[in-house]
Design an enzyme around this catalytic site. Sequence first.
Site, PDB file in Angstrom:
ATOM      1  N   GLY A  28       0.876  -1.168   0.000  1.00  0.00           N
ATOM      2  CA  GLY A  28       0.000   0.000   0.000  1.00  0.00           C
ATOM      3  C   GLY A  28       0.910   1.214   0.000  1.00  0.00           C
ATOM      4  O   GLY A  28       1.951   1.177   0.672  1.00  0.00           O
ATOM      5  N   ASN A 162      -0.261  11.620  -4.976  1.00  0.00           N
ATOM      6  CA  ASN A 162      -0.588  10.282  -5.494  1.00  0.00           C
ATOM      7  C   ASN A 162      -1.997  10.218  -6.112  1.00  0.00           C
ATOM      8  O   ASN A 162      -2.868   9.477  -5.624  1.00  0.00           O
ATOM      9  CB  ASN A 162      -0.477   9.257  -4.358  1.00  0.00           C
ATOM     10  CG  ASN A 162       0.635   8.260  -4.619  1.00  0.00           C
ATOM     11  OD1 ASN A 162       0.996   8.013  -5.765  1.00  0.00           O
ATOM     12  ND2 ASN A 162       1.170   7.693  -3.556  1.00  0.00           N
ATOM     13  N   ASP A 255       7.060   5.685  -4.063  1.00  0.00           N
ATOM     14  CA  ASP A 255       7.000   5.384  -2.622  1.00  0.00           C
ATOM     15  C   ASP A 255       8.406   5.214  -2.047  1.00  0.00           C
ATOM     16  O   ASP A 255       8.702   5.678  -0.938  1.00  0.00           O
ATOM     17  CB  ASP A 255       6.215   4.086  -2.354  1.00  0.00           C
ATOM     18  CG  ASP A 255       4.810   4.122  -2.947  1.00  0.00           C
ATOM     19  OD1 ASP A 255       4.265   5.220  -3.136  1.00  0.00           O
ATOM     20  OD2 ASP A 255       4.268   3.029  -3.239  1.00  0.00           O
TER      21      ASP A 255
END
Length: 295
Positions: A28, A162, A255
């Site tokens: 995630g 994002n 990320d």
Amino acid sequence: MNRLLCIGECMIEFAPAEGGLFAKGYAGDTFNTAWYAARTGGETVDVSYLTAVGDDPVSDSMLDFMSTSGVRPIAARRAGGTVGLYLISLRDGERSFSYWRSASAARTLADDLEALPDLAPGDIAYFSGITLAILPPGSRARLLSVLAAARAKGIRVAFDPNLRPRLWPDTETMCTAIAEGARVADIALPSFEDEADHFGDGSPEATAERYARAGASVVAVKNGPGDMLLREGTRTSTLQPTAVSEVVDTTAAGDSFNAAFLVGLLNGEQAAEAADAGARLAARVIGARGALVEL
Ligand code: ADP
């Protein structure tokens, strides 16, 4: 020890394996950043993850995974709840993703949040546009006000917009919420292509300018294989990404960049040095398959 608190949703990942089987993992966006931060900065930075999970065995196994990865979970437990799930399909070598996350306990992570736990001035709290997207409007407002209160006490708030239109009812709602997120951020970590698509930015400079106007003192505009733009105050500079001979899978490029960048800032590095570390880490991550690449 300086602290990095990442806030959001970690999901169960099912990735195709041999013989029609699936390998179970955890990923995630904000969790990936926490995981890489613990991998690259675990000796100097205390990394924790604020989320909500259920009270079932799979929620337990997710929290165990976080702990053994060096990421301290700060997770509200929701009775009868569970975590979100996604499954990767491979067709002609192309990966596509199916999600089951509408019932995920993480959507309640800010429901009873009063303040960010365990942070002192100079520490960093990190969240993303995906964190905002999964929250119902009332909880989203609550999280933003908790972040603003933390910022007023000297905690640095970092935000990766994002942009994921699929997670929002419509583009306008997404752009409004992202602009609200930007207003609480000291450090903004946008990706140029997404921002150009949805905010109409004509250049990385325009993206950096927009986030600086919203209040960020440091903006790192990522740009895939293109030059990154760093803006500190009113000064801008560009930085070439690390060359990659073979791009295998770009999952978690941004990320992982964010992880090394934020760890660098927490360790007192200049933004350019931290961004360079971010680019070097992202280059390794995109050279291998999967969101969490063992380094
Ligand atoms: P996101 O994953 O958030 O969309 P980007 O695609 O802009 O972010 O990538 C984040 C960082 O990963 C870039 O700033 C760069 O450092 C690195 N990166 C991504 N794609 C490439 C590439 N093809 N070659 C080298 N570096 C890359």
